[in-house]
Design an enzyme around this catalytic site. Structure first.
Site, short mmCIF file in Angstrom:
data_model
loop_
_atom_site.label_atom_id
_atom_site.label_comp_id
_atom_site.label_asym_id
_atom_site.label_seq_id
_atom_site.Cartn_x
_atom_site.Cartn_y
_atom_site.Cartn_z
N ASP A 33 -3.37 -2.68 -27.89
CA ASP A 33 -2.48 -2.93 -29.03
C ASP A 33 -2.21 -4.43 -29.06
O ASP A 33 -1.61 -4.98 -28.13
CB ASP A 33 -1.18 -2.14 -28.86
CG ASP A 33 -0.20 -2.43 -29.99
OD1 ASP A 33 -0.58 -3.13 -30.96
OD2 ASP A 33 0.95 -1.95 -29.90
N ASN A 60 -10.78 -10.39 -35.30
CA ASN A 60 -11.05 -9.69 -36.57
C ASN A 60 -9.97 -8.67 -36.93
O ASN A 60 -9.69 -8.45 -38.10
CB ASN A 60 -12.41 -9.00 -36.49
CG ASN A 60 -12.56 -7.93 -37.55
OD1 ASN A 60 -12.81 -8.22 -38.72
ND2 ASN A 60 -12.36 -6.66 -37.18
N TYR A 129 1.18 -9.96 -45.36
CA TYR A 129 -0.24 -10.04 -45.01
C TYR A 129 -0.81 -11.41 -45.39
O TYR A 129 -1.46 -12.08 -44.59
CB TYR A 129 -1.00 -8.92 -45.71
CG TYR A 129 -2.50 -9.01 -45.55
CD1 TYR A 129 -3.12 -8.63 -44.37
CD2 TYR A 129 -3.31 -9.49 -46.59
CE1 TYR A 129 -4.50 -8.72 -44.22
CE2 TYR A 129 -4.67 -9.58 -46.45
CZ TYR A 129 -5.28 -9.19 -45.26
OH TYR A 129 -6.64 -9.30 -45.11
N LYS A 133 -2.30 -14.39 -42.82
CA LYS A 133 -3.66 -14.94 -42.83
C LYS A 133 -3.62 -16.47 -42.98
O LYS A 133 -4.47 -17.18 -42.43
CB LYS A 133 -4.48 -14.29 -43.93
CG LYS A 133 -4.77 -12.81 -43.66
CD LYS A 133 -5.55 -12.61 -42.37
CE LYS A 133 -5.95 -11.17 -42.15
NZ LYS A 133 -6.79 -11.00 -40.96
N THR A 164 -15.21 -2.01 -47.27
CA THR A 164 -15.06 -1.14 -46.09
C THR A 164 -14.41 0.17 -46.52
O THR A 164 -13.87 0.28 -47.63
CB THR A 164 -14.17 -1.83 -45.03
OG1 THR A 164 -12.88 -2.04 -45.59
CG2 THR A 164 -14.76 -3.15 -44.58
#
Ligand SMILES: NC(=O)c1ccc[n+]([C@@H]2O[C@H](COP(=O)([O-])OP(=O)(O)OC[C@H]3O[C@@H](n4cnc5c(N)ncnc54)[C@H](OP(=O)(O)O)[C@@H]3O)[C@@H](O)[C@H]2O)c1
Length: 220
Positions: A33, A60, A129, A133, A164
């Site tokens: 984790d 990643n 998010y 990044k 994906t």
């Protein structure tokens, strides 16, 4: 060593290195984790012992959760903290532990971060998010300078939409039209760029943030 190597872009990256004959440790959340700094130290130590060293780290893995100012305050706070714990602090701790191994063994290694177009274009439906990044790209640039004297190069890729399984439901006509090519990226296209940035030829790309978005967003 590839975090988030169990599926999606990470699995394509792990496959691309394996096809070159490399030994790959592809980690999933079941292995470590990334919000747990002690677990990261243990996993990196055991991978370095098993492999006899780590030449390349690919940060990643990413937590991608929708949620914006419509959330109740407590949920907003929890989402920001969860996102940064994995996407920023997890990548920072992985980079620290792997870089220390590279330095102690004299390995002129590579660290490649999988960032996002969202850092530049904005992520109104998931601002935590997008901010995570941007922080990841910035960390990569700072570490590129800090680690260059050890021969370690650090770079990031900033993909737009990648097809994906996780985002399959989100690939609408509007998303396809974001790129003048009328499509989203394949995971293998991101993997090819990561393999290049991890190569010995890519030392001079250290500090780069490479856009992989099919001309869907042009930054200056
Ligand atoms: N797909 C896109 O459109 C896109 C675009 C730009 C950037 N990206 C970035 O590319 C990266 C991969 O995206 P993807 O679409 O391939 O994602 P994905 O299919 O959702 O896979 C995410 C990976 O991260 C791992 N992970 C999640 N939380 C973790 C944690 N707490 N600790 C350790 N591992 C954890 C997952 O492990 P488990 O399998 O065990 O859950 C999985 O291997 C992410 O950083 C994402 O932000 C993706």
């Amino acid at each position: 060593m590839v975090t988030g190597g169990s599926r999606g872009i990470g699995a394509a990256i792990a496959d691309a290195f394996r096809e070159l004959g490399d030994e790959v440790v592809a980690l999933s959340s079941a292995d470590v984790d990334l919000a747990d700094p002690d677990a990261i130290e243990r996993v990196v130590g055991s991978a370095a012992d098993t492999l006899g060293g780590i030449d390349v780290l690919v940060n990643n893995a990413g937590l991608v959760e929708l949620g914006s100012v419509d959330l109740p305050y407590a949920q907003w706070q929890a989402l920001w903290r969860r996102t940064f714990a994995v996407n920023v602090f997890g990548a920072a701790d992985m980079s620290y532990c792997v870089a220390r191994h590279m330095i102690s063994r004299g390995v002129r290694g590579r660290i490649v971060n999988v960032g996002s177009r969202g850092a530049f274009r904005g992520e109104p439906a998931m601002p935590a998010y997008g901010a995570s990044k941007a922080a990841l790209h910035s960390m990569g640039q700072s570490l590129a300078v800090a680690l260059a004297p050890h021969g370690i190069a650090v770079a990031s890729v900033a993909p737009g939409f990648v097809g994906t399984d996780r985002v399959a439901d989100m690939v609408t006509d509007e998303v396809l039209a974001q790129s003048p090519f009328g499509r989203v990226a394949k995971p293998e296209e991101v993997a090819a760029a990561v393999v290049y940035l991890a190569s010995s030829e890519a030392e001079w790309a250290s500090g780069a943030v490479l856009d992989l978005n099919g001309a869907s967003y042009l930054r200056t």
